[in-house]
Design a protein around this motif. Structure first.
Motif, short mmCIF file in Angstrom:
data_model
loop_
_atom_site.label_atom_id
_atom_site.label_comp_id
_atom_site.label_asym_id
_atom_site.label_seq_id
_atom_site.Cartn_x
_atom_site.Cartn_y
_atom_site.Cartn_z
N PHE A 62 0.84 -1.19 0.00
CA PHE A 62 0.00 0.00 0.00
C PHE A 62 0.89 1.25 0.00
O PHE A 62 1.89 1.31 0.71
CB PHE A 62 -0.93 -0.01 1.22
N TRP A 63 0.47 2.23 -0.78
CA TRP A 63 1.26 3.45 -0.92
C TRP A 63 1.32 4.25 0.38
O TRP A 63 2.23 5.06 0.56
CB TRP A 63 0.71 4.32 -2.05
N ASP A 64 0.35 4.07 1.28
CA ASP A 64 0.42 4.78 2.55
C ASP A 64 1.26 4.03 3.58
O ASP A 64 1.33 4.44 4.74
CB ASP A 64 -0.99 5.06 3.10
N GLN A 65 1.92 2.93 3.15
CA GLN A 65 2.79 2.18 4.03
C GLN A 65 4.22 2.11 3.48
O GLN A 65 4.98 1.21 3.82
CB GLN A 65 2.24 0.76 4.24
N THR A 66 4.56 3.03 2.58
CA THR A 66 5.89 3.02 1.94
C THR A 66 6.65 4.31 2.22
O THR A 66 7.40 4.79 1.37
CB THR A 66 5.74 2.81 0.42
N LYS A 67 6.46 4.88 3.40
CA LYS A 67 7.10 6.15 3.71
C LYS A 67 8.61 6.04 3.82
O LYS A 67 9.33 7.04 3.76
CB LYS A 67 6.52 6.72 5.00
N GLN A 68 9.13 4.81 3.95
CA GLN A 68 10.58 4.63 4.00
C GLN A 68 11.20 4.79 2.62
O GLN A 68 12.42 4.92 2.49
CB GLN A 68 10.94 3.25 4.56
N HIS A 69 10.36 4.81 1.57
CA HIS A 69 10.85 4.97 0.20
C HIS A 69 10.54 6.38 -0.30
O HIS A 69 9.93 7.19 0.40
CB HIS A 69 10.20 3.93 -0.72
N SER A 70 10.95 6.66 -1.53
CA SER A 70 10.80 8.01 -2.07
C SER A 70 9.35 8.35 -2.42
O SER A 70 9.00 9.52 -2.46
CB SER A 70 11.66 8.16 -3.33
N TYR A 71 8.52 7.35 -2.69
CA TYR A 71 7.16 7.61 -3.14
C TYR A 71 6.16 6.94 -2.20
O TYR A 71 6.24 5.74 -1.95
CB TYR A 71 6.96 7.14 -4.58
#
Length: 462
Positions: A62-71
Motif C-alpha cells: 500500500f502506498w500509505d505504508q511506503t514512507k521509507q521509500h521516495s514515493y
C-alpha cells in the motif's frame, strides 16, 4: 527508489532518420479497451494490485505504508500521481511503465514493474519475437543511438509502411500488416529495453520487437473509422516548435463525441481548433491556458477539421483524444457530470473555459508555486549528486530504481559489452579486467551474439 536518479545518456554516434514531409493516418486498434494513453502508462488509474495480470505476480504494498521509500501517499498529497490508501500499480516517477513496491527479497529487490494488459496506448500492437531469419518486419531498417518511438515511426512513415518496430533500444524496422499476421507474440515484459534516445520509453528487447502503427503522432490524416484516437504531432515525444498540423475527422453518424485523455500545451499561442468541416465555422478552441473539459465533448457536426499550431518556443507533451460517431444528433444520452455539449450558436473566434468554483481556496496558487520550487530544488540536488558520482566512477550500472542507471566507460579502450538483468535494466561495464565487470557476470547475462555484433558496429565509428 530511495536514491533514484535519472537514467544516464549514451553519447554515441547518431544515424539521422529523416523527418517525413507528410503522413496518412490509419485506424488505431480498440481505443475503448485501453486504460492508458501515454506510452509509459503515467496516466494509469486502474485497479491492478499485483505485478502480474489476473492475480499473477507479487502483491503490491500500500502506498500509505511506503514512507521509507521516495514515493508514498504522503509525498503525493494532491493525488497528482494517483497515490493514496491503496496498493494499485502507478508510475509516479515517469518510469517506462507502471510499477509498485513489493516486500523486499533476499536479493534486495523492493519494487517491480506491473504487467498490465490494458495499459498499452492505442496504436501499440504488442511485443513480438524477432529471430532474424526471416525478420519479423520485412521492410527497411536502421539504427540510431538517439532512437525514440517517434523517431522510428517517422522513419517508417517516410518509407510508406504501415508498421514500425523498435528493438534492443537502438534499432528500427518497418513492415506491413502481412508481417504482423505471421508474427509470434511475446510476453509484454520481454520488451524491456530503454530507448537510447529517451529514458522514459521502451524500445523492444533483445530479439523482441515493440510494434506500433505509424499513424501515432502523425501531423495529418483522414479519419473515417467509427471510433479511434488522434495524437498530437510527434507523440509520444513532445511536439516541436512551429508545428502546423490538421486532421479530417468523418466517422459514420450525424454527430461526434470527443474525450481528451491527455492535454498539455506549453503556452496560449499553442492552440488546437475544432471547426465544422462543411462551413469552416469555429466550434471550439483550446490552448495552453484554456484546456478542454474533462468529460465527453459532444459536437453537432458529422465532419470535423482539427488544426494544431505551435509557436517558435512550443515544446510539451501534447494531447491524446478519443472520438466516436453518434448516429443521431438530436438523441444524445444525458451528459455525465463534467461533460460539455456544443451550444446551438457557433462560437466563431471565441474560446470556452471554465471559471473557478465559488469558494475555491485561494491558497491553491501559492501551493503550486511552493511545489514547483521544491521540485526544481530536488532536481538540482539529484543532478549535482549524479555529477559527483560520474567523477568518482569509471562506469555506471542500471539497477533500476536505485543508483544511476546507465553510462559509458571513461576508459580509452574500445572493448564494449552490454549486459542486463530483468527487471533491473541494462549495464554498460568497463573494458574486460575491471573488477566491476567480473562482479556483473554473476548476476547479469550478456546480450545475444547478434545484438552485441550490431551494437559494436554502431560504436566502432566513435
Amino acid at each position: 527508489m530511495g536514491t533514484r536518479a535519472s537514467h544516464g545518456l549514451l553519447f554515441l554516434l547518431f544515424l539521422p532518420l529523416l523527418r517525413p514531409r507528410g503522413a496518412s493516418a490509419g485506424s488505431l486498434h480498440s481505443p475503448g479497451l485501453s486504460e492508458c494513453f501515454q506510452v509509459n502508462g503515467a496516466d494509469y488509474r486502474g485497479y491492478q494490485n499485483r505485478t502480474g495480470p489476473r492475480g499473477a505476480g507479487r502483491p503490491c504494498l500500500f502506498w500509505d505504508q511506503t514512507k521509507q521509500h521516495s514515493y508514498s501517499s504522503a509525498s503525493d498529497p494532491q493525488g497528482r500521481w494517483g497515490l493514496g490508501a491503496h496498493n494499485f500499480c502507478r508510475n509516479p516517477d515517469g518510469d517506462v511503465q507502471p510499477w509498485c513496491y513489493v516486500a523486499e527479497t533476499e536479493e534486495g529487490i523492493y519494487w517491480r514493474y506491473c504487467d498490465i494488459p490494458t495499459c498499452h496506448m492505442p496504436g501499440y500492437l504488442g511485443c513480438f519475437v524477432d529471430s532474424g531469419a526471416p525478420p519479423a518486419l520485412s521492410g527497411p531498417s536502421g539504427t540510431s543511438t538517439k532512437l525514440t518511438v517517434q523517431v522510428c515511426l517517422r522513419f517508417c512513415r517516410m518509407k510508406g509502411y504501415q508498421l514500425a518496430g523498435v528493438e534492443a533500444g537502438y534499432a528500427c524496422f518497418c513492415g506491413s500488416e502481412s508481417d504482423l499476421a505471421r508474427g509470434r507474440p511475446a510476453p509484454a515484459t520481454d520488451c524491456d529495453q530503454i530507448c537510447f534516445g529517451h529514458p522514459g520509453q521502451l524500445c523492444g528487447g533483445d530479439g523482441r520487437l515493440g510494434i506500433y502503427e505509424v499513424s501515432v503522432g502523425s501531423c495529418q490524416g483522414n479519419w473515417t473509422a467509427p471510433q479511434g484516437v488522434i495524437y498530437s504531432p510527434d507523440f509520444p515525444d513532445e511536439y516541436g516548435p512551429d508545428r502546423n498540423c490538421s486532421w479530417a475527422l468523418g466517422p459514420p453518424g450525424a454527430a461526434l463525441e470527443l474525450t481528451f485523455r491527455l492535454f498539455e500545451l506549453a503556452d496560449p499561442p499553442d492552440r488546437l481548433e475544432l471547426r465544422d468541416a462543411a462551413s469552416g465555422s469555429l466550434l471550439r478552441a483550446f490552448d495552453g491556458a484554456r484546456p478542454p473539459p474533462t468529460g465527453p465533448l459532444r459536437l453537432r457536426t458529422a465532419a470535423l477539421l482539427l488544426t494544431f499550431r505551435s509557436d517558435a518556443r512550443g515544446h510539451a507533451q501534447g494531447f491524446a483524444l478519443t472520438y466516436r460517431g453518434l448516429q443521431d444528433a438530436d438523441d444524445y444520452p444525458a451528459p455525465s457530470k463534467g461533460s460539455a455539449q456544443t451550444p446551438e450558436a457557433s462560437l466563431e473566434g471565441a474560446n470556452v473555459s471554465c471559471s473557478p468554483r465559488p469558494g475555491a481556496p485561494e491558497a491553491a496558487t501559492g501551493a503550486q508555486v511552493f511545489s514547483t520550487v521544491t521540485a526544481i530544488s530536488v532536481m538540482l540536488l539529484l543532478l549535482l549528486s549524479l555529477l559527483r558520482l560520474l567523477r568518482r566512477r569509471s562506469c555506471l550500472l542500471a539497477p533500476g530504481k536505485g543508483p544511476p542507471a546507465l553510462g559509458p566507460s571513461r576508459s580509452l579502450a574500445r572493448s564494449w559489452a552490454v549486459w542486463y538483468r530483468r527487471p533491473r535494466g541494462v549495464a554498460l561495464p568497463c573494458p574486460p579486467g575491471d573488477p566491476q565487470v567480473e562482479s556483473l557476470a554473476v548476476s547479469y547475462r550478456p546480450l545475444s551474439a547478434s545484438s552485441q555484433s550490431s551494437l559494436r558496429s554502431l560504436i566502432s565509428a566513435l
